[in-house]
Structure formats: structure tokens, C-alpha cells
Motif scaffolding. Structure first.
Motif: not given
Length: 224
Positions: A152, A154, A184-185, A189, A191, A193, A219-221
Motif C-alpha cells: 500500500k 501513497v 488519495g485522502s 495524491t 493511493s 495498491t 508507504e500508506d501508514q
């Protein structure tokens, strides 16, 4: 009509064959271990003996017929509650399928021995042991080869593309099974996978380090 001694020998043989499979399960500390497998095998053997020879006097009566296969069929379906218990015992995690299958096959061995099929019951026992013991490393090797890892990430919008991933990974790009890009959030950006197959944990870590060398990729924390 069998003698009492021959019936007892069938029960002893069923106990022995059931114990061989039970020992393998006991070695792995499963709840259904040595005693459970022995009981199932002896119990099914006894039911078969009773079904085939327990109504000898009744058969002397006029218009009386006997179908021993009916009890065998009930054993096959009835053993399901033990198999279900060995699976449900693990709670929300589905485990114990192999033990449930071994209980089912042990019941079949007991029926075979109870019916006088000594060679078939013995051969089936060693075939089951071969499946449980010898095939397990092969199964583990196969699972490791097709093992999946999900990364995962970003990244800034339109930075981490499939083409870019293929360039960075090189020959390892064939291990990418899925590549999913979502909004992305945060604004501007993505996200990302990435699902990898036929990859060990160490290889997945190396691929992750390679991808993190791309500028802006992290990395997507939130997904950890």
C-alpha cells in the motif's frame, strides 16, 4: 456368522489403524488427536459388525431382510458433527479442515475393517498417512510459490504508474498481479495498491525499497 474372536480382532485392528492417523494429528497438538481417531475408528467398526452380524437371530424369521449398508450410510453422514466441531472450535479462523477430513476417513477405515476388508482398510490407512505427512511439504512449497503480498503506497498524482513500476522492478515486474490506483485522502495524491504473487517476504521487502526510491512515493501508514 463370525466368531467372537474374529469380531474382537476386527475391533483391535480398527483401533490400531485409527491410532496411526491419530498420532499424526496428536503430533501437531490438534484437539482431535490419538484417542478421538481411535474411538471413531473402533466405533464405526463396531457399528458395521452389529449391522452385518448383530441381527442373525432376527434373520431366521420369515420375511425378514437385512441391509448392512444402511448403517454404513448413517455413519458417513453422522460423523459430520465431529468434523464440524473440529472446525468451529477455532472460532472465527477457519482451521481444522484436514483434521475433520481425517476423522471422516478414519470412520471409513473402521467400516472397511468391520466389513472384513482388512487389506483395503490397511492400504487406506497408509495412503492417508502419506497424504498427511509426505504431501504437506509439497503443499507448503507450492503455497510459498504462489504466496501473495500487498503493498500500500501513497504518491503524488500520476507519479506512480504501471509503466514506472515496471521500469523500477525490472524482471520482477512479472510478479505484479494487480495494480490499483485510487484517489488519495489528500488532494493531488494517489493511493496505490500493488498485489505481488510468487514472492517471499524478503523479496517483497526488496521490491518495496525499490519503489520507495521513486520521488514522492511513501508507504500508506493508514493502511498498516
Amino acid at each position: 456368522m463370525l466368531s467372537d474372536w474374529e469380531m474382537c480382532i476386527r475391533l483391535l485392528l480398527a483401533a490400531l489403524l485409527g491410532s496411526l492417523i491419530g498420532l499424526e494429528r496428536e503430533r501437531l497438538l490438534w484437539a482431535a488427536g490419538l484417542r478421538t481417531h481411535m474411538l471413531v475408528c473402533v466405533g464405526s467398526c463396531l457399528l458395521m459388525i452389529v449391522s452385518a452380524f448383530g441381527f442373525h437371530d432376527a434373520l431366521q424369521m420369515a420375511h425378514t431382510e437385512l441391509d448392512p449398508s444402511r448403517v454404513a450410510a448413517q455413519v458417513v453422514s453422522g460423523i459430520g458433527f465431529l468434523g464440524a466441531g473440529s472446525i468451529l472450535l477455532r472460532g472465527e479462523v477457519i482451521r481444522g479442515l484436514t483434521t475433520a477430513a481425517s476423522l471422516w476417513t478414519v470412520a471409513a477405515i473402521g467400516l472397511a475393517v468391520g466389513g472384513g476388508l482388512y487389506a483395503v482398510g490397511t492400504a487406506a490407512t497408509f495412503m492417508i498417512l502419506l497424504i498427511l505427512v509426505a504431501i504437506k511439504p509439497v503443499e507448503r512449497l507450492y503455497r510459498n510459490k504462489v504466496k501473495k503480498h500487498v503493498l500500500k503506497l501513497v504518491a503524488p498524482s500520476r507519479t506512480l504508474t504501471l509503466k514506472k513500476v515496471n521500469e523500477v522492478m525490472g524482471n520482477r515486474s512479472s510478479k505484479v498481479k494487480q495494480f490499483i490506483v485510487e484517489k488519495g485522502s489528500q488532494e493531488d495524491t494517489d493511493s496505490v495498491t500493488i498485489e505481488l504473487v510468487r514472492t517471499s517476504g524478503a523479496q517483497a521487502e526488496e521490491i518495496l525499497k525499490q519503489l520507495l526510491t521513486i520521488e514522492g512515493v511513501q508507504e500508506d501508514q493508514a493502511a498498516q
